[in-house]
Write a protein that holds these residues in place. Structure first.
Motif, short mmCIF file in Angstrom:
data_model
loop_
_atom_site.label_atom_id
_atom_site.label_comp_id
_atom_site.label_asym_id
_atom_site.label_seq_id
_atom_site.Cartn_x
_atom_site.Cartn_y
_atom_site.Cartn_z
N PHE A 47 0.78 -1.16 -0.06
CA PHE A 47 0.09 -0.04 -0.16
C PHE A 47 0.70 1.13 0.07
O PHE A 47 0.47 2.22 -0.74
CB PHE A 47 -0.91 0.10 1.33
N LEU A 48 1.95 1.23 0.41
CA LEU A 48 3.04 2.25 0.54
C LEU A 48 3.18 2.60 -1.07
O LEU A 48 3.35 3.99 -1.40
CB LEU A 48 4.15 1.87 1.46
N MET A 49 3.60 1.69 -1.60
CA MET A 49 3.90 2.09 -3.17
C MET A 49 2.67 2.48 -3.94
O MET A 49 2.77 3.43 -4.33
CB MET A 49 4.28 0.62 -3.77
N ALA A 50 1.62 1.80 -3.69
CA ALA A 50 0.45 2.40 -4.38
C ALA A 50 -0.05 3.58 -3.73
O ALA A 50 -0.36 4.47 -4.68
CB ALA A 50 -0.94 1.35 -4.01
N GLY A 180 -5.65 3.54 2.03
CA GLY A 180 -5.67 3.03 0.70
C GLY A 180 -7.13 2.42 0.69
O GLY A 180 -7.81 2.58 -0.42
N ALA A 181 -7.52 1.77 1.34
CA ALA A 181 -8.94 0.74 1.40
C ALA A 181 -10.19 2.06 1.39
O ALA A 181 -10.92 1.50 0.72
CB ALA A 181 -9.08 -0.09 2.28
N LEU A 182 -9.66 3.01 2.06
CA LEU A 182 -10.83 3.98 2.18
C LEU A 182 -11.01 4.72 0.84
O LEU A 182 -12.28 4.86 0.13
CB LEU A 182 -10.60 5.14 3.20
N MET A 183 -10.01 5.10 0.13
CA MET A 183 -9.96 5.59 -1.19
C MET A 183 -10.73 4.72 -2.12
O MET A 183 -11.55 5.31 -2.95
CB MET A 183 -8.62 6.04 -1.64
N ILE A 184 -10.36 3.88 -2.00
CA ILE A 184 -10.83 2.54 -3.06
C ILE A 184 -12.57 2.41 -2.92
O ILE A 184 -13.26 2.66 -3.71
CB ILE A 184 -10.33 1.13 -2.68
N PHE A 304 -14.95 13.55 -2.34
CA PHE A 304 -13.75 14.10 -2.95
C PHE A 304 -12.83 14.72 -2.18
O PHE A 304 -11.62 14.49 -2.26
CB PHE A 304 -14.31 15.06 -4.34
N GLY A 305 -13.10 15.38 -1.17
CA GLY A 305 -12.27 16.07 -0.27
C GLY A 305 -11.57 14.77 0.50
O GLY A 305 -10.42 14.88 0.91
N VAL A 306 -12.30 13.88 0.94
CA VAL A 306 -11.56 12.70 1.87
C VAL A 306 -10.72 11.99 0.63
O VAL A 306 -9.62 11.63 1.09
CB VAL A 306 -12.78 11.87 2.11
N VAL A 307 -11.14 11.60 -0.53
CA VAL A 307 -10.14 11.09 -1.31
C VAL A 307 -8.98 11.79 -1.55
O VAL A 307 -7.61 11.37 -1.56
CB VAL A 307 -10.85 10.72 -2.88
N LEU A 308 -9.14 13.11 -1.99
CA LEU A 308 -7.84 14.04 -2.19
C LEU A 308 -6.95 14.16 -0.91
O LEU A 308 -5.78 13.97 -1.05
CB LEU A 308 -8.41 15.48 -2.55
N TRP A 309 -7.72 14.28 0.08
CA TRP A 309 -6.82 14.22 1.23
C TRP A 309 -6.13 12.98 1.62
O TRP A 309 -4.83 12.84 1.99
CB TRP A 309 -7.63 14.76 2.89
N ALA A 310 -6.80 11.79 1.62
CA ALA A 310 -6.06 10.73 1.94
C ALA A 310 -5.08 10.32 0.98
O ALA A 310 -4.03 9.92 1.31
CB ALA A 310 -7.09 9.48 1.89
N ALA A 311 -5.21 10.76 -0.28
CA ALA A 311 -4.30 10.32 -1.63
C ALA A 311 -2.94 11.44 -1.15
O ALA A 311 -1.97 11.12 -1.46
CB ALA A 311 -4.93 10.63 -2.68
#
Length: 428
Positions: A47-50, A180-184, A304-311
């Motif tokens: 997940f660190l790589m991904a 990573g799982a949250l973003m997916i 989108f805010g959650v995804v962008l922040w997590a990414a």
């Protein structure tokens, strides 16, 4: 072999003294605990790589190309994923079997070459981290309405807290896996709600309406360029999950890391494709945010805010951890390494807070530097696989994998040449 920020796991490092024959065999509970710990480490490295690959630039890049190419972008994703797998299979196997980081391998191949690679990675990683911190601020702004600079500072403190922890390695592995799982999960929801034309996307995956090779090479550079190439493999080495006996785990984790990245890109592609196919015109400053909002209303914008922040925050973590791993020795104590990683985050955050906006010129320069890192770093990996069997403990490297890697390396030369041209234009 250096202790990882967490407790040593897996096999003993190369060159370590064998355990006494009088030592008691490990109990079933101990063996199960070691296996579980090793599993967590490999999941964390994967997940660190991904998540290092899935940053603010990744989201912007995928959004823009989907709007430009429509369903034909599916073919570009397929080709980039196949190339990424070929690169990571070689990188993870050579680094994992040797138990040496990429910069250490470079110095074994040619004295000083590893330090040249380290400088490129460190400079590129530091500059990109400014953009990553900026991405966290924008993410919290979309999620909670916070001022982006306040959000960036808070996010930097979250990243720093991981490396302050006494069990930083365990915290690192868990946080990147959870985020990573949250973003997916969130991307899957928006992809379903937007109702993309799946049949059209599948058809274009193998028979595209048109092909853009520049888009394909850009995707490859964005997914395995710069520090991203080595993020997961270096985490694996620092956790002592190395050696010939772990080849199966190493191979599985390397492929799964790319697949996780692929899933994220495909879901983002489908989410935006559904909006575009529905007749919504996306041409604003933040295409991804507009697409999420068009697909799911205000809740889509918050997602989108959650995804962008997590990414972004996982990219801050990945860039900092990997960049520092290139400029420290394996004998460096975890405390010193974690301190340098924290300083790395602080500097990037301070620059972001001082500047009025993300330094676009610096980010372009960092992207060009990353384009130079891939052919240089990958050359070191392939040279060790081909000519330095002694660094692999006598392991007979698969010929098919070496040939596949050599073919892909030629493509990285093309990417590197474009990067040099980009630097020349930047300074013209």
């Amino acid at each position: 072999m250096t202790d990882a920020p967490s407790e040593p796991q897996g096999t003993e490092p190369q060159g370590s003294a064998p355990q006494s024959s009088a030592a008691e065999p490990a109990s079933p509970d101990t063996a199960a605990g070691l296996a579980s710990s090793r599993r967590l480490t490999m999941i964390g490295a994967m997940f660190l790589m991904a998540t290092s690959a899935i940053g603010p630039g990744f989201i912007t890049q995928t959004s823009v190309f989907t709007v430009q190419m429509g369903a034909a972008f599916a073919f570009a994703i397929l080709i980039s994923v196949l190339v990424d797998i070929a690169i990571q299979l070689n990188v993870w196997r050579v680094i994992g079997v040797s138990g040496l980081r990429a910069n250490e391998l470079g110095n074994r191949v040619l004295p000083g070459l590893g330090w040249v690679l380290a400088v490129f990675v460190f400079v590129g990683g530091l500059i990109f981290n400014i953009g990553n911190v900026g991405g966290t601020g924008l993410g919290l702004n979309a999620m909670l309405g916070l001022d982006p600079k306040i959000g960036g500072a808070i996010s930097a403190l979250v990243a720093i807290a991981i490396f302050v922890s006494k069990r930083a390695g365990v915290a690192l592995d868990r946080i990147v896996a959870v985020l990573g799982a949250l973003m997916i999960a969130l991307m899957l929801y928006v992809a379903i709600v937007s109702q993309p034309p799946l049949g059209q996307a599948l058809a274009n995956t193998v028979a595209p309406e048109h092909v853009d090779f520049l888009v394909i090479t850009t995707l490859i550079g964005g997914t395995v360029g710069g520090y991203i190439t080595f993020a997961g493999a270096h985490r694996m080495v620092d956790s002592r999950v190395t050696g010939i006996e772990h080849i199966r785990d190493i191979t599985r984790a390397s492929v799964m890391g790319i697949i996780v990245t692929c899933i994220m890109r495909v879901l983002l592609f489908l989410a935006i494709l559904g909006v575009v196919a529905g007749g919504v015109h996306l041409a604003g400053q933040n295409i991804a945010a507009d697409a999420f909002e068009a697909a799911a209303g205000q809740i889509g914008l918050r997602f989108f805010g959650v995804v962008l922040w997590a990414a972004s925050v996982t990219s801050v973590i990945g860039a900092s951890y990997t960049s520092v791993s290139f400029v420290t020795k394996q004998s460096t104590s975890p405390r010193v390494r974690n301190g340098l990683t924290i300083a790395f985050i602080v500097v990037a955050t301070a620059v972001y807070l001082v500047l009025n906006q993300t330094p676009q010129t610096l980010l372009i320069f960092a992207g060009a530097v990353n384009g130079l890192i891939l052919p240089l770093g990958f050359f070191v990996v392939l040279w060790v696989a081909w000519r330095r069997r002694d660094l692999l403990g006598g392991y007979r490297y698969p010929l098919w994998l070496l040939i596949l890697g050599a073919a892909v390396w030629l493509l990285t030369i093309y990417l590197g040449w474009n990067s040099v041209a980009g630097i020349a234009k930047l300074w013209a």
